[in-house]
Structure formats: structure tokens, C-alpha cells
Motif scaffolding. Structure first.
Motif, PDB file in Angstrom:
ATOM      1  N   VAL A 191       0.841  -1.349   0.206  1.00 16.55           N
ATOM      2  CA  VAL A 191       0.023  -0.030  -0.113  1.00 16.55           C
ATOM      3  C   VAL A 191       0.879   1.255   0.032  1.00 16.55           C
ATOM      4  O   VAL A 191       0.423   2.042  -0.732  1.00 16.55           O
ATOM      5  CB  VAL A 191      -1.059  -0.037   1.264  1.00 16.55           C
ATOM      6  CG1 VAL A 191      -1.742   1.176   1.514  1.00 16.55           C
ATOM      7  CG2 VAL A 191      -1.908  -1.147   1.064  1.00 16.55           C
ATOM      8  N   ALA A 192       1.810   1.150   0.786  1.00 11.22           N
ATOM      9  CA  ALA A 192       2.888   2.569   1.018  1.00 11.22           C
ATOM     10  C   ALA A 192       3.444   2.626  -0.340  1.00 11.22           C
ATOM     11  O   ALA A 192       3.889   3.925  -0.732  1.00 11.22           O
ATOM     12  CB  ALA A 192       3.854   2.180   1.966  1.00 11.22           C
ATOM     13  N   ALA A 193       3.737   1.722  -1.286  1.00 11.70           N
ATOM     14  CA  ALA A 193       4.487   1.848  -2.466  1.00 11.70           C
ATOM     15  C   ALA A 193       3.339   2.345  -3.572  1.00 11.70           C
ATOM     16  O   ALA A 193       3.677   2.720  -4.669  1.00 11.70           O
ATOM     17  CB  ALA A 193       5.010   0.544  -2.997  1.00 11.70           C
ATOM     18  N   ASP A 194       2.091   2.355  -3.258  1.00 11.79           N
ATOM     19  CA  ASP A 194       1.164   2.821  -4.340  1.00 11.79           C
ATOM     20  C   ASP A 194       1.260   4.344  -4.712  1.00 11.79           C
ATOM     21  O   ASP A 194       1.253   5.144  -3.710  1.00 11.79           O
ATOM     22  CB  ASP A 194      -0.290   2.487  -4.042  1.00 11.79           C
ATOM     23  CG  ASP A 194      -1.262   2.867  -4.902  1.00 11.79           C
ATOM     24  OD1 ASP A 194      -1.534   2.170  -5.779  1.00 11.79           O
ATOM     25  OD2 ASP A 194      -1.876   3.927  -5.005  1.00 11.79           O
ATOM     26  N   PRO A 195       1.160   4.759  -5.803  1.00 10.88           N
ATOM     27  CA  PRO A 195       1.569   6.258  -6.128  1.00 10.88           C
ATOM     28  C   PRO A 195       0.216   7.179  -5.508  1.00 10.88           C
ATOM     29  O   PRO A 195       0.400   8.418  -5.263  1.00 10.88           O
ATOM     30  CB  PRO A 195       1.613   6.362  -7.832  1.00 10.88           C
ATOM     31  CG  PRO A 195       0.863   5.179  -8.255  1.00 10.88           C
ATOM     32  CD  PRO A 195       1.055   4.017  -7.082  1.00 10.88           C
ATOM     33  N   GLY A 196      -0.819   6.562  -5.144  1.00 11.07           N
ATOM     34  CA  GLY A 196      -2.087   7.459  -4.738  1.00 11.07           C
ATOM     35  C   GLY A 196      -1.796   7.535  -3.198  1.00 11.07           C
ATOM     36  O   GLY A 196      -2.807   8.000  -2.614  1.00 11.07           O
ATOM     37  N   VAL A 197      -0.770   6.749  -2.621  1.00 16.00           N
ATOM     38  CA  VAL A 197      -0.916   6.790  -0.990  1.00 16.00           C
ATOM     39  C   VAL A 197       0.513   7.677  -0.664  1.00 16.00           C
ATOM     40  O   VAL A 197       1.473   7.704  -0.941  1.00 16.00           O
ATOM     41  CB  VAL A 197      -0.546   5.649  -0.541  1.00 16.00           C
ATOM     42  CG1 VAL A 197      -0.403   5.558   1.035  1.00 16.00           C
ATOM     43  CG2 VAL A 197      -1.893   4.612  -1.011  1.00 16.00           C
ATOM     44  N   ALA A 198      -0.058   8.559   0.688  1.00 11.07           N
ATOM     45  CA  ALA A 198       1.114   9.561   0.912  1.00 11.07           C
ATOM     46  C   ALA A 198       1.699   9.086   2.233  1.00 11.07           C
ATOM     47  O   ALA A 198       2.901   9.094   2.382  1.00 11.07           O
ATOM     48  CB  ALA A 198       0.203  10.657   1.334  1.00 11.07           C
ATOM     49  N   ALA A 199       0.974   8.341   2.925  1.00  6.49           N
ATOM     50  CA  ALA A 199       1.316   7.656   4.360  1.00  6.49           C
ATOM     51  C   ALA A 199       0.640   6.504   4.678  1.00  6.49           C
ATOM     52  O   ALA A 199      -0.547   6.207   4.466  1.00  6.49           O
ATOM     53  CB  ALA A 199       1.509   8.817   5.251  1.00  6.49           C
ATOM     54  N   VAL A 200       1.404   5.630   5.601  1.00  4.19           N
ATOM     55  CA  VAL A 200       0.820   4.361   6.070  1.00  4.19           C
ATOM     56  C   VAL A 200       1.324   4.479   7.414  1.00  4.19           C
ATOM     57  O   VAL A 200       2.302   4.152   7.827  1.00  4.19           O
ATOM     58  CB  VAL A 200       1.326   3.183   5.169  1.00  4.19           C
ATOM     59  CG1 VAL A 200       0.560   1.863   5.915  1.00  4.19           C
ATOM     60  CG2 VAL A 200       0.541   3.386   3.847  1.00  4.19           C
ATOM     61  N   GLU A 201       0.306   4.170   8.318  1.00  5.17           N
ATOM     62  CA  GLU A 201       0.358   4.104   9.657  1.00  5.17           C
ATOM     63  C   GLU A 201       0.860   2.691   9.955  1.00  5.17           C
ATOM     64  O   GLU A 201       0.293   1.742   9.359  1.00  5.17           O
ATOM     65  CB  GLU A 201      -0.774   4.539  10.669  1.00  5.17           C
ATOM     66  CG  GLU A 201      -0.846   6.219  10.417  1.00  5.17           C
ATOM     67  CD  GLU A 201      -1.983   6.572  11.410  1.00  5.17           C
ATOM     68  OE1 GLU A 201      -2.405   5.863  12.230  1.00  5.17           O
ATOM     69  OE2 GLU A 201      -2.458   7.656  10.902  1.00  5.17           O
ATOM     70  N   ILE A 223      -4.730  -1.217   9.277  1.00  4.33           N
ATOM     71  CA  ILE A 223      -3.813  -0.246   8.740  1.00  4.33           C
ATOM     72  C   ILE A 223      -4.384   1.269   8.251  1.00  4.33           C
ATOM     73  O   ILE A 223      -5.083   1.162   7.144  1.00  4.33           O
ATOM     74  CB  ILE A 223      -2.934  -0.943   7.597  1.00  4.33           C
ATOM     75  CG1 ILE A 223      -2.664  -2.122   7.893  1.00  4.33           C
ATOM     76  CG2 ILE A 223      -1.404   0.312   7.197  1.00  4.33           C
ATOM     77  CD1 ILE A 223      -2.099  -3.042   6.589  1.00  4.33           C
ATOM     78  N   VAL A 224      -4.109   2.077   9.100  1.00  4.83           N
ATOM     79  CA  VAL A 224      -4.686   3.509   8.671  1.00  4.83           C
ATOM     80  C   VAL A 224      -3.987   4.289   7.785  1.00  4.83           C
ATOM     81  O   VAL A 224      -2.484   4.174   7.706  1.00  4.83           O
ATOM     82  CB  VAL A 224      -4.838   4.402   9.921  1.00  4.83           C
ATOM     83  CG1 VAL A 224      -5.295   5.944   9.418  1.00  4.83           C
ATOM     84  CG2 VAL A 224      -5.747   3.706  11.030  1.00  4.83           C
ATOM     85  N   THR A 225      -4.587   4.417   6.356  1.00  4.72           N
ATOM     86  CA  THR A 225      -3.684   4.698   5.312  1.00  4.72           C
ATOM     87  C   THR A 225      -4.274   6.210   4.972  1.00  4.72           C
ATOM     88  O   THR A 225      -5.342   6.538   4.832  1.00  4.72           O
ATOM     89  CB  THR A 225      -3.936   3.662   4.151  1.00  4.72           C
ATOM     90  OG1 THR A 225      -3.457   2.339   4.476  1.00  4.72           O
ATOM     91  CG2 THR A 225      -3.200   4.290   2.937  1.00  4.72           C
ATOM     92  N   HIS A 226      -3.119   7.209   4.240  1.00  2.00           N
ATOM     93  CA  HIS A 226      -3.754   8.454   4.121  1.00  2.00           C
ATOM     94  C   HIS A 226      -3.240   8.743   2.418  1.00  2.00           C
ATOM     95  O   HIS A 226      -2.146   8.245   2.057  1.00  2.00           O
ATOM     96  CB  HIS A 226      -3.152   9.578   4.766  1.00  2.00           C
ATOM     97  CG  HIS A 226      -3.147   9.421   6.223  1.00  2.00           C
ATOM     98  ND1 HIS A 226      -4.322   9.349   7.149  1.00  2.00           N
ATOM     99  CD2 HIS A 226      -2.500   8.914   7.163  1.00  2.00           C
ATOM    100  CE1 HIS A 226      -4.319   9.267   8.155  1.00  2.00           C
ATOM    101  NE2 HIS A 226      -2.877   8.875   8.150  1.00  2.00           N
ATOM    102  N   ALA A 227      -4.239   8.927   1.750  1.00  2.00           N
ATOM    103  CA  ALA A 227      -4.107   9.090  -0.011  1.00  2.00           C
ATOM    104  C   ALA A 227      -3.316  10.419  -0.011  1.00  2.00           C
ATOM    105  O   ALA A 227      -3.218  11.181   0.895  1.00  2.00           O
ATOM    106  CB  ALA A 227      -5.496   8.931  -0.417  1.00  2.00           C
TER     107      ALA A 227
END
Length: 710
Positions: free
Chosen positions: A441-451, A462-466
Motif C-alpha cells: 500500500v505504501a508503494a502505491d502512487p496514490g498513497v501519501a502515508a501508511v501508519e 492499517i490506517v492509510t492516507h491518500a
């Protein structure tokens, strides 16, 4: 048969007028009192069975994790120009604030910006402080709404904070319990409707009776809606939409009956007899049209979205109450008013002005038909750009703390932080699956940060921020890419499964479900309308024309909504602070409502035309007479609806503004361009073919008489 029943009801209501009025007053007091005492809550459950986001939410709830509840956010920044890293007083004040919030009742936990300042690496501290150290975000976790009340919001807002801090708040808790909008829409709508009725009737008594009836009916309807929330989940927008529709149809239905009653009185008929006959005549299209509105709204069940089904049931209850009030309470009020309802005008007598207008249109039917059709198609064209979603705190006025919190978070952490995605991994015994998903998920270009993943039993969240905001199209694409590409690749060969949940994903999924089911609703409502109109008017082309013209007016209303809310045209005039997507459930609700409401005018106009055609045998003369006899009452009724709907635009909520603009636009177009231009023009062009019905079909169809005799 229906006319006889209504006549008897009207006669009974006039003879037992005070008993009927007293019963309604008592019923209003009991229902409103019971609703206030019930403590029932309106909830916005934007979920639906079978959606990936719903599956994620169910897994979290089953695991007992706190993320199954709702959240609030407290966004903090130093009052000066410094940061928390270099402002010791601000750091100390932040620590006190964090401790006070954690000590509130029902708070399960918070993120830990204070820990982030000290270098803690646990999940609560990671990401709780902006990279520049200026913005701290306390994400406050609460249990589900069934364990909360408005007192929890009040307690959070009352938490003291040091002058060294600027504190703003927002999140789900505010969405659930904030009451910034008042009843100003209902009050303005009632006053505007009263003014229109005074101008139409020229009698204060005649004008106040429909409004009084509608207000009592609305009390029972909205109170009943609240009681209904005790046994099913009724969404928070239902009372506002119910008030809009209830006031509109209630006053309109009363207008039709009062108009007929005034005519009878002007002819010298006794009051009691006039009331009974007016109900037998005008009451039939009222019952029929009200029934269509109820059935159309209940058709929302085809969406397969529980909150829409519940909202439809609740709003249908209000319409049903208004129909019952129109045939019971209104006759009693008319009997009490006696001759005082006769004013300066007779609203429904043949109008020379409307007769001249209709003859003009029917002399140039092709020009008017083509011209108005082009106008409506041009208004409907922006529909191709319609984008659905749920407006978030970013659409609120800048004066609201929720909006300021939203802007601070976007400024400090990036736009995606305002709509976190909750990736839920069902580990199925694979202890490495969560880390594999987090890396992918962290490697996806639409994702800014992964907790960091938070594990609980056989589940990991996994809380994820686009990289983009909750309402951006790119965010929806990121969600879809995670589901269809990232998760399958990361979990290939393992028994684990991953899902995307959280509010942003739920909104996107519900919007897609509504889009997928909208054609089914459209088809069902069109078919029902066609069959019912064919039964009433014994024609194939009349209902077919009505269906097509209604589609034109509704499509044009959708187009105007896109221009105003997505493109920002004239947005300042309605207090819209920024462009927003169309709320996902509004197009479907509007379609169901407008097809039902348009039947009011369709039945009222065509029943007059049909009656004139039966009497004269001339289609052209029937069109002129029918339009001339109904033009004034249709425009008056439409003016009332438009005033009521536009009054709700005064509120701050973007969804309420959309309903107001969309419904008012559709009614305006339907009652003017469609009903008084396109209908006469097309009926002139079709001639006697308007009333064609194959003999075999005529024999098969039952005879339904809901038309109002002249």
C-alpha cells in the motif's frame, strides 16, 4: 366508489367539525410529545450489504477494536508563529489538553502528538504531528452511536484550552450531533407560501387554512418519523427532506380542495354540501397523486441501501399524513370557516389570459415544442459531468470550527489526511500478511502515508492516507486500485484477505451502488407511471408523452445542480463556499420524489382536458379549455412548492441546498415549460391520437376514475 367514500368523509367532517379538529390537535400533541420523550436517535449509516467497505467495518466490529466506533478530531496549533518543537508553553498546553480529552466520558483513546514530540514510535504517536511541527492532530476514538449522545459533543467542545493554543474540532461526532442548521427553512417556506396563497385567493382565511392544515400534519408526520427511528435506522436528513416535501404537498393538496370549495360557494351552494362535494371531486386526484408520491418514494428500496430505504419509508409517512389531513382535517376547517373563505378572486375559473396563451401555443405547436425541448436538453447537458460523493467539512463555511480544523489538517499533513482509509487485513493465520499489505500500500502512487499495522486477534488494521482529498476522483481510483491490483499482488498465495473501510471508502462504495441501481429505479418508476396514467386516461400516447416530458424536466434539474454545485455558477448567491460533488443519494431521491410530485400537475391538468374532450369531441378545444381552467391553480401551486423548497437553501448544509435547488428547479420547469407549453404543443400535434387505446387493451384494463369533474 372513491368519490362516494370521500363525499361521506367530507360530510362527516363538516357535521363533527370540532371533534375532528380536536382529534387532530390531540394527535399532534401526543405524537410530538412521545417523539420528544422517546430519545430516539437519527443515524447516518452510509453502508450497504455486500460492499467491500461494509465487510471491513464488520470485521473490525467483530474483533472488538475501537475503530468500529466513530471519531472526532481535535486539531491544535500554537497561537503564535512558532511550532510545538520550539514553543515550550505550547507543548505544555498541548499535553494538558491531550490529557483532558482522554479523560472525557466514552473516549476509548486518542492519538499521541505529545509522544511524537518526545520521539515515541508507537502507533498512537506516529503521524500525530505534522512534519513541520506546527499542527497536532488528536484523533479521538469513541464507541458506536448507540452508546453516545449529544452530551458527548458538548463535553468535547467544553474542554478548556490554554490561550497559547488555537484549537479547532471536527469529525464524525460533529457530523452526528451538530445542529448548526435551524428551522429557518420551514419558517421562511411557510411565510412565502402564505403570501402566495393571499395573492391567489384574496382572502386571509382561505390562505391560512392550507398552511394551518400543513403545519399540524407536519407535526404528526415528523413526530411519527422520530418514533419510527426507535425501530429502524432513520437518516438525519429525513426530517429536513420530509419537511420540504410535506409542506409542499400538504399546501398544494389543500389548495386544490379549497379552490373547488370556493367555486361551489360562489355558485350559492350551502357550506356543508360544498365541502363534501369538493372533497368528492378535488379529493380524488389528491388521493391518487399522493398515492403515487408514496409509492415512488418507497421505490427507493430497489437501491439496496438500507439508509435510503429507511429514509424513503420515513418521508412517505409524512406524505401519507398530509393526504389523510387533506381529506379529514381540511374539511372540518372549511366547515368552521364557512363563507369567510370567499375572497376577491376565484382561482380556478377559466382564465381569459391562459386561454389566449394556450390558443397562441396551439397555433404554433411545432415551434414551441422544438424550442422548449432544445432549452430543456441544453439545461440537461451538464448531467454527463455529474459526479457523486458526500460533501465533507471542507464544504462548510469558513466560520465553522469543523471547516477550520479541516483546513489546518490539509495544510499540515496533506489533503488525504482528512479522509483516512482503513485497510483491514483478515490474517487467516498468516502473521506476515499485514506487513506485506502495508509495504504494498505504501508503494502505491496514490498513497501519501501508511501508519503501522495494529493487530488484534486474527485481524490487522492499517490506517492509510491518500495523496488526494476525500472528494477527489483520484481518491476513489486509489481505493479501486488497492482492491483490484495491490491487495491481490501482495496476498498472492496466502489465505489472507484485505478490504478498504473507513468513511471515505464507505461513501465511495455507496455512491457507486446508487449509480448502479439508479437505472433500475428509473425503469420501475417509469413503468408504474405509464401504467397508472394509462388506467386513468384510457390512452397510450398521453402517458408515454408524460413520461418523456418528466424525464426532460428532471434531467434539466440535474443539469442545473451540476452547474451550481460542481461548476460553481451562482454559488455565492446560495452561500456555497466551494464546489462540491452531488451527494450520492440525492439523484435517486430526487427522481422518486419528482416523478410523484409531477403527477399532481399531470393529473390535475389532463383530467380537465380529458373531461373537455369527452364533452366536446374536439382535441384542440379540449387542450385549450383544460389549460385555461388549470393554468392559474397550477402556477399558484408550483409557486408554493418553489418557495418552500428554495427556503431550505438558507441553511448551511450542502445536501439541503442541493435538495432545495434541485426540487425547486424541477418544479419550476415542470409547471411552466412542460405543463403549460410542451403539453399543449404536443397534444395539438398528436390530435385525436392522444386518446387512442386499442380495443383489446381497453377491455383488459380496469376502469379507474380519479379525474375531477368540471
Amino acid at each position: 366508489m372513491l368519490a362516494q367514500i370521500l363525499y361521506r368523509i367530507g360530510w362527516f367532517a363538516t357535521r363533527r367539525r370540532w371533534a375532528v379538529i380536536g382529534t387532530w390537535l390531540a394527535l399532534t400533541v401526543v405524537v410530538v410529545g412521545a417523539a420528544a420523550a422517546s430519545g430516539a436517535k437519527l443515524e447516518d449509516g452510509f453502508t450497504a450489504p455486500g460492499l467491500d467497505s461494509q465487510r471491513a467495518n464488520e470485521l473490525v466490529a467483530a474483533s472488538g477494536g475501537g475503530q468500529a466506533g466513530i471519531t472526532a478530531q481535535v486539531v491544535v496549533t500554537p497561537a503564535g508563529d512558532g511550532t510545538f518543537r520550539d514553543d515550550e508553553a505550547a507543548r505544555a498546553a498541548l499535553a494538558r489538553l491531550q490529557a483532558d480529552v482522554r479523560a472525557l466520558p466514552h473516549v476509548l483513546g486518542t492519538t499521541d502528538p505529545v509522544g511524537a514530540l518526545t520521539g515515541a514510535q508507537d502507533a498512537a504517536a506516529v503521524g500525530a504531528l505534522s512534519p513541520d511541527g506546527r499542527v497536532a492532530q488528536l484523533r479521538v476514538q469513541y464507541p458506536g452511536l448507540d452508546q453516545l449522545s449529544a452530551a458527548d459533543l458538548t463535553a468535547l467542545e467544553a474542554v478548556p484550552h490554554d490561550p497559547a493554543l488555537r484549537v479547532e474540532m471536527g469529525g464524525d461526532l460533529f457530523f452526528a450531533y451538530s445542529s448548526a442548521d435551524s428551522n429557518v427553512g420551514e419558517l421562511v417556506g411557510i411565510v412565502a407560501a402564505l403570501v402566495v396563497l393571499l395573492l391567489a385567493f384574496g382572502s386571509f382565511v382561505a390562505a391560512t387554512l392550507p398552511v394551518g392544515m400543513a403545519v399540524l400534519g407536519l407535526g404528526v408526520g415528523i413526530g411519527g418519523m422520530t418514533l419510527l427511528a426507535g425501530v429502524m435506522t432513520v437518516p438525519s436528513f429525513a426530517p429536513v427532506l420530509g419537511a420540504m416535501v410535506g409542506l409542499g404537498v400538504g399546501i398544494d393538496y389543500a389548495l386544490f380542495v379549497v379552490t373547488r370549495h370556493r367555486e361551489h360557494l360562489a355558485e350559492g351552494m350551502a357550506v356543508d354540501e360544498s365541502v363534501a362535494r369538493s372533497l368528492a371531486g378535488a379529493g380524488r386526484p389528491v388521493v391518487f397523486a399522493g398515492g403515487i408520491v408514496v409509492v415512488s418514494i418507497l421505490g427507493l428500496a430497489v437501491a439496496g441501501v438500507p439508509f435510503m430505504t429507511a429514509g424513503g419509508i420515513a418521508i412517505s409517512l409524512v406524505v401519507l399524513v398530509m393526504v389523510v389531513a387533506s381529506v379529514t382535517l381540511l374539511p372540518a376547517l372549511l366547515a368552521v370557516a364557512g363563507q369567510r373563505v370567499v375572497g376577491r378572486h376565484r382561482l380556478e375559473t377559466t382564465s381569459p389570459r391562459w386561454e389566449r396563451w394556450t390558443r397562441h401555443v396551439t397555433r404554433h405547436p411545432a415551434a414551441y415544442g422544438v424550442g422548449v425541448t432544445v432549452v430543456l436538453l441544453a439545461l440537461a447537458a451538464p448531467v454527463v459531468a455529474l459526479r457523486v460523493g458526500i460533501p465533507d467539512d471542507g464544504a462548510l463555511p469558513p466560520s465553522r470550527t469543523e471547516r477550520q480544523a479541516y483546513d489546518l489538517v490539509a495544510e499540515g499533513f496533506g489533503p488525504g489526511r482528512n479522509g483516512p482509509l482503513v485497510v483491514v487485513v483478515d490474517l487467516a493465520g498468516d502473521t506476515h500478511a499485514a506487513d506485506a499489505v502495508a509495504r504494498a500500500v505504501a508503494a502505491d502512487p496514490g498513497v501519501a502515508a501508511v501508519e503501522p499495522p495494529v493487530r488484534r486477534g486474527g485481524l490487522a488494521t492499517i490506517v492509510t492516507h491518500a495523496t488526494t482529498g476525500p472528494q477527489d476522483v483520484a481518491t476513489a481510483r486509489t481505493i479501486d486500485r488497492l482492491r483490484t491490483e495491490v491487495f491481490p499482488a501482495a496476498l498472492a498465495g496466502t489465505p489472507a484477505a484485505a478490504h478498504v473501510g473507513g468513511q471515505t471508502a464507505s461513501f465511495a462504495d455507496v455512491g457507486q451502488r446508487v449509480n448502479d441501481r439508479l437505472p433500475l429505479l428509473v425503469g420501475a418508476v417509469l413503468a408504474m407511471s405509464f401504467v397508472l396514467l394509462m388506467l386513468v386516461f384510457r390512452s397510450v400516447l398521453v402517458p408515454l408523452k408524460a413520461v418523456l416530458l418528466n424525464l426532460l424536466s428532471i434531467g434539466a434539474a440535474y443539469g442545473v445542480m451540476v452547474m451550481v454545485f460542481q461548476w460553481g455558477w451562482a454559488a455565492d448567491l446560495i452561500g456555497l463556499e466551494s464546489t462540491v460533488p452531488i451527494v450520492s443519494f440525492i439523484p435517486m431521491f430526487m427522481f422518486a420524489l419528482l416523478f410523484g410530485l409531477s403527477m399532481d400537475y399531470e393529473v390535475f391538468l389532463l383530467s380537465r382536458v380529458r373531461d373537455a374532450y369527452t364533452g366536446t369531441g374536439s382535441n384542440d378545444e379540449a387542450v385549450v379549455r383544460g389549460t385555461a381552467r388549470t393554468g392559474r391553480v397550477i402556477t399558484s401551486a408550483a409557486a408554493i412548492m418553489i418557495c418552500v423548497f428554495l427556503a431550505f437553501v438558507l441553511g448551511e448544509d450542502a445536501a439541503t441546498k442541493m435538495f432545495g435547488i434541485g426540487l425547486a428547479t424541477a418544479i419550476l420547469l415542470d409547471a411552466t415549460l412542460v405543463r403549460l407549453v410542451l403539453v399543449p404543443a404536443t397534444m395539438k400535434l398528436l390530435g385525436d391520437a392522444n386518446w387512442w387505446l386499442p380495443g383489446w387493451l381497453d377491455r383488459l384494463l380496469p376502469h379507474v376514475d380519479v379525474t375531477e369533474p368540471a
